[in-house]
Design a protein around this motif. Structure first.
Motif, mmCIF file in Angstrom:
data_model
loop_
_atom_site.group_PDB
_atom_site.id
_atom_site.type_symbol
_atom_site.label_atom_id
_atom_site.label_comp_id
_atom_site.label_asym_id
_atom_site.label_seq_id
_atom_site.Cartn_x
_atom_site.Cartn_y
_atom_site.Cartn_z
ATOM 1 N N GLY A 172 -96.790 87.339 4.495
ATOM 2 C CA GLY A 172 -97.931 86.859 5.262
ATOM 3 C C GLY A 172 -97.903 87.187 6.744
ATOM 4 O O GLY A 172 -98.806 86.788 7.482
ATOM 5 N N LEU A 173 -96.877 87.921 7.186
ATOM 6 C CA LEU A 173 -96.783 88.272 8.605
ATOM 7 C C LEU A 173 -97.733 89.426 8.932
ATOM 8 O O LEU A 173 -97.932 90.332 8.128
ATOM 9 C CB LEU A 173 -95.361 88.680 8.966
ATOM 10 C CG LEU A 173 -94.279 87.599 8.850
ATOM 11 C CD1 LEU A 173 -92.921 88.186 9.208
ATOM 12 C CD2 LEU A 173 -94.588 86.431 9.765
ATOM 13 N N THR A 174 -98.333 89.373 10.109
ATOM 14 C CA THR A 174 -99.225 90.437 10.555
ATOM 15 C C THR A 174 -98.404 91.513 11.263
ATOM 16 O O THR A 174 -97.686 91.218 12.217
ATOM 17 C CB THR A 174 -100.286 89.896 11.526
ATOM 18 O OG1 THR A 174 -101.050 88.876 10.863
ATOM 19 C CG2 THR A 174 -101.220 91.006 11.984
ATOM 20 N N PRO A 175 -98.504 92.754 10.811
ATOM 21 C CA PRO A 175 -97.691 93.802 11.438
ATOM 22 C C PRO A 175 -98.263 94.290 12.754
ATOM 23 O O PRO A 175 -99.469 94.212 12.990
ATOM 24 C CB PRO A 175 -97.713 94.917 10.391
ATOM 25 C CG PRO A 175 -99.041 94.760 9.718
ATOM 26 C CD PRO A 175 -99.284 93.272 9.671
ATOM 27 N N GLN A 176 -97.374 94.795 13.578
ATOM 28 C CA GLN A 176 -97.778 95.494 14.800
ATOM 29 C C GLN A 176 -97.765 96.980 14.472
ATOM 30 O O GLN A 176 -96.714 97.578 14.252
ATOM 31 C CB GLN A 176 -96.798 95.194 15.931
ATOM 32 C CG GLN A 176 -97.032 96.009 17.188
ATOM 33 C CD GLN A 176 -95.945 95.747 18.221
ATOM 34 O OE1 GLN A 176 -95.763 94.617 18.678
ATOM 35 N NE2 GLN A 176 -95.203 96.792 18.571
ATOM 36 N N ARG A 177 -98.941 97.591 14.429
ATOM 37 C CA ARG A 177 -99.029 99.002 14.055
ATOM 38 C C ARG A 177 -98.877 99.886 15.288
ATOM 39 O O ARG A 177 -99.389 99.556 16.358
ATOM 40 C CB ARG A 177 -100.367 99.306 13.385
ATOM 41 C CG ARG A 177 -100.478 98.746 11.970
ATOM 42 C CD ARG A 177 -101.809 99.130 11.333
ATOM 43 N NE ARG A 177 -101.854 98.769 9.926
ATOM 44 C CZ ARG A 177 -101.498 99.565 8.927
ATOM 45 N NH1 ARG A 177 -101.062 100.786 9.207
ATOM 46 N NH2 ARG A 177 -101.564 99.171 7.680
ATOM 47 N N SER A 178 -98.182 100.986 15.122
ATOM 48 C CA SER A 178 -98.040 101.934 16.226
ATOM 49 C C SER A 178 -97.699 103.305 15.675
ATOM 50 O O SER A 178 -97.428 103.467 14.483
ATOM 51 C CB SER A 178 -96.946 101.469 17.194
ATOM 52 O OG SER A 178 -95.682 101.482 16.553
ATOM 53 N N GLU A 189 -96.449 107.025 11.495
ATOM 54 C CA GLU A 189 -97.094 105.697 11.507
ATOM 55 C C GLU A 189 -96.047 104.637 11.149
ATOM 56 O O GLU A 189 -95.359 104.761 10.139
ATOM 57 C CB GLU A 189 -98.231 105.644 10.489
ATOM 58 C CG GLU A 189 -99.385 106.588 10.773
ATOM 59 C CD GLU A 189 -100.422 105.970 11.713
ATOM 60 O OE1 GLU A 189 -100.279 104.771 12.030
ATOM 61 O OE2 GLU A 189 -101.335 106.692 12.123
ATOM 62 N N THR A 190 -95.937 103.616 11.991
ATOM 63 C CA THR A 190 -94.966 102.549 11.726
ATOM 64 C C THR A 190 -95.624 101.184 11.798
ATOM 65 O O THR A 190 -96.653 101.004 12.458
ATOM 66 C CB THR A 190 -93.796 102.594 12.722
ATOM 67 O OG1 THR A 190 -94.295 102.366 14.050
ATOM 68 C CG2 THR A 190 -93.081 103.934 12.671
ATOM 69 N N LEU A 191 -94.995 100.230 11.133
ATOM 70 C CA LEU A 191 -95.443 98.839 11.162
ATOM 71 C C LEU A 191 -94.224 97.985 11.463
ATOM 72 O O LEU A 191 -93.181 98.118 10.827
ATOM 73 C CB LEU A 191 -96.061 98.428 9.822
ATOM 74 C CG LEU A 191 -97.272 99.251 9.372
ATOM 75 C CD1 LEU A 191 -96.828 100.386 8.455
ATOM 76 C CD2 LEU A 191 -98.306 98.376 8.680
#
Length: 247
Positions: A172-178, A189-191
């Motif tokens: 349920g955690l929201t990823p930080q995309r970069s 692409e990473t999360l």
């Protein structure tokens, strides 16, 4: 050599290791023994399908081949262990601190150490060298490059897009995309997930870490002092054999 086209690659890396060793040069033997103990607990925590490939200084390199199963199934089993690694790591820090009778810099600064984990999915070539399995391929290079990233934190899980596609929801955690640019690989692409929502300011629940007796403290004090003496006499190499390594 065999090809494993569906493989999850995971590196559990101790953040702050270099600074920890440099700052505590006077207590270098105690620092090494603390690192060895933390690496050991990570390997003992790992469960199938994860296998230990090798120790890499301050990190443990794991892989989980699909062996005919759907990679999504393998990825789910690996995902469930990621938070267990964080919990086991912090519990061991707490245990070492509870045993402390030494006032050296290493023993009094163990909570400077944290854990980061990078996860990737890809194709690897597996070869056997003696009794060890060795992994080769671009995806092996990539998962190692992922440790050198732009994340301004010392405790997180970073997944590549191929790994996240197999893992799906991460508790349920929201990823930080970069987008990261890795040497020799290019843009990826990473999360990134920050598990502090579960483990922020970890305190071992009552009863989780047994009350430490004077005898246990004495045994730990004797062990680190004895090994420090052997190090000083240049009769011993820190490390040894771990149960999690291939035999």
């Amino acid at each position: 050599m065999r090809t494993s086209p569906n493989t999850i690659l995971l590196i559990a890396d101790i953040s702050g290791y270099t600074r920890f060793m440099k700052q505590h040069a006077i207590a270098i033997s105690h620092a090494k023994q603390i690192i060895v103990r933390l690496l050991t607990v990570l390997m003992k925590t790992a469960q199938p399908p994860l296998k230990v490939v090798e120790l890499e200084g301050d990190a443990v390199f794991f892989y989980a081949p699909s062996n005919g199963s759907a990679l999504e199934v393998v990825a789910q089993k690996v995902k469930n262990q990621l938070l267990e690694f964080f919990a086991a790591f912090r519990k061991e820090l707490h245990a070492i601190d509870s045993l402390r009778t030494c006032a050296c810099d290493a023993c009094t600064h163990i909570h400077d150490l944290q854990l980061k984990q990078v996860v990737h999915a890809g194709v690897v070539e597996v070869d056997r060298i003696g009794r060890f399995e060795k992994l080769f391929g671009l995806d092996v290079i990539l998962v190692h490059r992922m440790l050198k990233n732009s994340v301004q934190a010392n405790e997180y899980v970073m997944m590549s897009e191929p790994a996240y596609t197999r893992v799906g929801d991460f508790f349920g955690l929201t990823p930080q995309r970069s987008k990261e640019i890795f040497e020799g690989v290019g843009e990826v692409e990473t999360l990134v997930f920050y598990p502090h929502a579960f483990f922020h300011h970890y305190q071992a629940p009552a009863g989780e870490v047994p009350k430490v007796s004077p005898l246990e403290k004495w045994k730990w004090r004797w062990e680190i002092s004895y090994k420090a003496l052997l190090d000083w006499l240049a009769l011993r190499k820190i490390g040894g054999e771990f149960d999690g390594l291939p035999r």
